[in-house]
Design an enzyme around this catalytic site. Structure first.
Site, PDB file in Angstrom:
ATOM      1  CG  ASP A 256       2.487   1.352   1.896  1.00  0.00           C
ATOM      2  OD1 ASP A 256       1.745   0.759   2.517  1.00  0.00           O
ATOM      3  OD2 ASP A 256       2.728   1.187   0.624  1.00  0.00           O
TER       4      ASP A 256
HETATM    5  C1  BGC Z   1       0.870  -1.681   0.442  1.00  0.00           C
HETATM    6  C2  BGC Z   1      -0.494  -0.933   0.559  1.00  0.00           C
HETATM    7  C3  BGC Z   1      -1.399  -1.638   1.350  1.00  0.00           C
HETATM    8  C4  BGC Z   1      -0.815  -1.789   2.819  1.00  0.00           C
HETATM    9  C5  BGC Z   1      -1.623  -2.387   3.765  1.00  0.00           C
HETATM   10  C6  BGC Z   1       1.619  -2.105   1.737  1.00  0.00           C
HETATM   11  O1  BGC Z   1       2.313  -3.263   1.742  1.00  0.00           O
HETATM   12  O2  BGC Z   1       2.085  -1.256  -0.349  1.00  0.00           O
HETATM   13  O3  BGC Z   1      -0.730  -0.730  -0.866  1.00  0.00           O
HETATM   14  O4  BGC Z   1      -2.429  -0.816   1.522  1.00  0.00           O
HETATM   15  O5  BGC Z   1       0.106  -2.679   2.429  1.00  0.00           O
HETATM   16  O6  BGC Z   1      -1.958  -3.686   3.197  1.00  0.00           O
END
Ligand code: BGC
Length: 785
Positions: A256
């Site tokens: 993530d």
């Molecule tokens: C979120 C993800 C997301 C990623 C990219 C993160 O903060 O938890 O779900 O895909 O950011 O935007």
């Protein structure tokens, strides 16, 4: 199938497999060659993003880059890979969010949503769509509940698998997220999901397992949180043992965004791609670790090999010239929204709105002109179009009726109730009133959990007062997760419409006016009050630790066990028609875990209009060694029936559907005994049940040791013999005579101790050496559960 046909079919499959294998071999050869040419620095660089949204290219070796973008219910593509992607993003179709998709219980429809998303990704050059999220809605307060499917692992997993298969059918990859036990937003980058192993497997891993096994996502996204004390990005238990070894995951793990703390530990655990590009620090640390021997280059090579496999696959499947079909996707999004609408109350058949009965329709609530249609955070899509329900109703359903409107509340100020009196006036002059209320955007957001489950005061007061003066009041709710409804007795109808995406308004109107018969059902329990919810005492955790104290009793499993009446139960939803269940049949009353069971049931539409029913199949283990939920959803199906029509639905239950996860033995066990199979229309409305007997064919390790209680040794035929061999004299003193000797009643307390205690209890009559030998002799024994 005739023998000749079967043979030619097999030959075809083999040829096809061979062709694929050859292509794969060629790519793998190329990758092996590249790995031999890459420098250490380049290999490490490939294991991290180039910028916010793309992988690292290596131009000198013609290694391309690919684009990753959010997800899940629409594309959030920034104009360039190094731009944040908020606000200034390309328009894309905003489909209903996961809560709504799950409420359809329709895997074919969700597959088609995936196809449409994959198509849009191709049109925008995106190779990996960052979704779906299959985390469990453990608490109603979870800030991302709108982005997750369900409180149930099977429903979540099946929805996730359908979505992935749909997207990937278009040559675009997915990222199954957030692996795993990512159920709280508070302190999301640090919180430890302190969940016991059995619960982890049965509830929090199962949806991922289903999605991986049924759909092989190209990537899996490792979570921010810690699981059992270890960061998701650094857990070799999760990333290697479970994901790769147990489930056969073939893709790559992506972190993530900003989730990696210790890059070397992450790489060793099986974390391929750190996203986004963070700083040169993590790369430098990894290079240094390789050079000083702390990180084996073979580990890095294996990661690079799998990353390049995905990159080359994505490139090979990229399509040129795909155009975004705005109108087609918008129309499809409307259909999906209508399928998700969940009718919760319909007293005196107030819905669908009959133009014969109601000439004056009042539409009240700012949501009718300023719809809430998606959640807050990384999943926010810039829609290609946006419908509002007031206009749709006026334009498409307004003929022959008078439509009035009042704002009712002020979205900018929750506590402002000054607009209620005007709304009451409009309501009192109408024949029927539709009140559009729910949760404003700031109530449900990534990064923030809710602190209560109420709608704004101004919305609740508005409904209450209108309901009091106008009996024909229907509340249309827009929210991504459960809310309380203190006014429920005061209104005739409630339609839950979730966050229905950019075309949600059309879907809602279609249901309100009867063009579409509602068929959604709740994929999450709506509680009466927060205090009734399973994680009430353990959410959002304390000091960085979240105790999963309710264990496997999540969602309806908890309400069943505690005998708590929810506001609306899991699986519940009404229709404009009615259904009758009959003829529940099981393939056999006696089966084994290997054979499994086929279950069928007949459903008939007994009403006046065509409708869809979601049939739910629950399994209950009536007597079990370990504590088990009263019932668990194992299968479901959605079928369409014309008035008077009936269809038989059949399901295949396998050994796993009867099993619990035995944490001590690290095994799924289907115990012998009686099981009740129930066909239900909701978790609280079982229509038909059958009891069957299952004989387990498993042989599982007994695992008795010096801490196993005497009584357990005694109760097992094999170990009883060994007991008698090692402590005959002492045993004779506490048991009755004969072959079927039983422990004498008054001696019961003597056997309620672990074996290791007996040298003390018997004052040395039984020696430590005897216990040691006895335990040794029991090693390797197995039993049929
Ligand atoms: C979120 C993800 C997301 C990623 C990219 C993160 O903060 O938890 O779900 O895909 O950011 O935007």
């Amino acid at each position: 199938m005739k023998k000749a046909v079967l043979i030619s079919f097999l030959v075809l499959i083999t040829m096809n497999l061979k062709a694929q294998t050859q292509q794969e071999i060629d790519i793998q050869k190329k990758i092996t060659q590249l790995i031999s040419e890459l420098t250490i620095e380049e290999k490490v660089a490939l294991c991290s993003g180039r910028d916010d949204w793309s992988t690292m290219p290596i131009e000198r070796l013609d290694i391309p880059w690919i684009w990753l973008a959010d997800g899940p219910h629409g594309l959030r593509r920034a104009p360039a890979t190094n731009k944040p992607g908020y606000g200034d993003q390309l328009p894309a179709t905003c489909f209903p969010t996961a809560s709504a998709l799950a409420a359809t219980w329709d895997v074919d429809l969700v597959y088609k949503v995936g196809q449409a998303l994959g198509d849009e990704a191709q049109a925008q050059g995106v190779s990996v769509l960052l979704g779906p999220g299959v985390n469990i809605k453990r608490s109603v307060l979870g800030g991302r509940n709108f982005e997750y499917f369900s409180e149930d692992p099977i429903l979540s997993g099946e929805m996730g698998a359908a979505y992935i298969n749909g997207v990937q059918s278009q040559g675009v990859g997915t990222s199954l997220k957030h692996f795993t036990a990512n159920n709280v937003e508070t302190m999301r980058m640090f919180n430890n999901s302190n969940v016991d192993s059995r619960t982890l497997h049965e509830i929090y891993l199962t949806p991922f397992e289903i999605a991986v096994k049924k759909a092989q996502p190209w990537t899996v996204m490792a979570c921010y949180n810690r699981v059992q004390g270890e960061y998701g990005t650094q857990s070799s238990f999760l990333l290697t043992d479970i994901l790769k070894k147990d489930w056969g995951f073939k893709g790559i793990v992506v972190s993530d965004w900003f989730a990696v703390i210790d890059r070397v530990a992450a790489m060793k655990a099986g974390m391929h791609l750190e996203m986004p590009k963070v700083s040169p620090v993590n790369n430098a640390v990894a290079v240094e670790a390789i050079k000083n021997g702390a990180l084996d280059i073979a580990v890095v090579d294996a990661l690079v090999k799998e990353i390049l496999t995905v990159v080359f696959k994505a490139k090979a499947l990229q399509k040129e010239g795909v155009e975004l079909n705005v109108e087609k996707d918008h129309a499809f999004a409307r259909k999906v929204a209508s399928e998700a609408a969940t009718l919760l109350k319909n007293e005196n058949e107030i819905l669908p709105i009959s133009k014969d009965k109601y000439k004056k329709v009042a539409i009240i609530g700012e949501f009718a002109i300023a719809p809430r249609y998606q959640g807050n955070g990384s999943s926010q899509v810039k829609p290609t179009k946006l419908d509002n329900v007031l206009e749709i109703i006026k334009n498409e359903y307004g003929e022959g009726i008078e439509i009035t409107y009042a704002q009712g509340y002020n979205l900018a100020d929750d506590n402002d109730t000054s607009l209620i009196s005007e709304a009451k006036k409009v309501a009192s002059e109408a024949d029927v009133v539709l009140v559009f209320t729910g949760l404003p955007l700031q109530y449900e957001s990534e990064g923030i959990d809710r602190t209560h489950i109420h709608m704004p005061l101004s919305h609740n007061k508005l409904i209450d007062e209108i309901g009091t003066l106008q009996k024909n009041t229907v509340v249309v709710l827009t929210n991504g997760s459960a809310v309380t409804m203190p006014w429920i007795q005061n209104v005739s109808g409630v339609l839950e419409t979730w966050l229905g995406g950019q075309a949600g308004a059309g879907g809602i109107a279609d249901v309100l006016f009867g063009k579409v018969n509602p068929s959604g059902k709740l994929a999450e329990t709506f509680p009466m009050r927060l205090e009734d919810t399973p994680a009430f005492f353990n959410f959002p955790g304390e000091q960085g630790d979240v105790l999963y104290g309710e264990r496997i009793f999540v969602g309806y499993r908890y309400y069943d066990e505690q005998k708590i009446e929810p506001l609306f139960p899991f699986g519940y939803g009404l229709s404009y028609t009615s259904f009758e269940y009959s003829d529940l049949k099981v393939s056999s009353k006696n089966t084994t875990d290997k054979e499994g069971l086929t279950v069928s049931v007949t459903i008939k539409n007994t009403g006046k209009v065509t409708g869809k029913e979601i049939v739910q199949l629950y399994v209950s283990d009536t007597k079990s060694t370990l504590q088990r939920p009263k019932k668990e959803l194992k299968k479901f199906a959605k079928i369409e029936l014309a008035p008077g029509e009936e269809k038989e639905v059949s399901f295949k239950l396998e050994g796993r559907d009867f099993s619990y996860f035995d944490a001590k033995r690290n095994l799924w066990i289907a115990e012998s005994g009686e099981y009740v199979i129930s066909a239900a229309t909701s978790s609280r409305a079982i229509k038909l049940s059958e009891t069957i007997n299952l004989q387990s064919t498993q042989q599982v390790p007994l695992m008795f040791d010096e801490y196993t209680f005497f009584l357990e040794y005694w109760n097992n035929k094999q170990t009883r013999k060994i007991l008698l061999e090692y402590m005959p004299n002492w045993i004779r003193g506490i048991v009755t005579e004969g072959d079927e000797a039983e422990i004498r009643e008054y001696q019961g307390f003597m056997v309620e101790h672990p074996l290791i205690k007996y040298p003390y209890i018997t004052h040395g009559e039984i020696t430590h050496q005897q216990v040691k030998e006895l335990v040794e002799k029991c090693k390797g024994l197995t039993y049929t559960p």
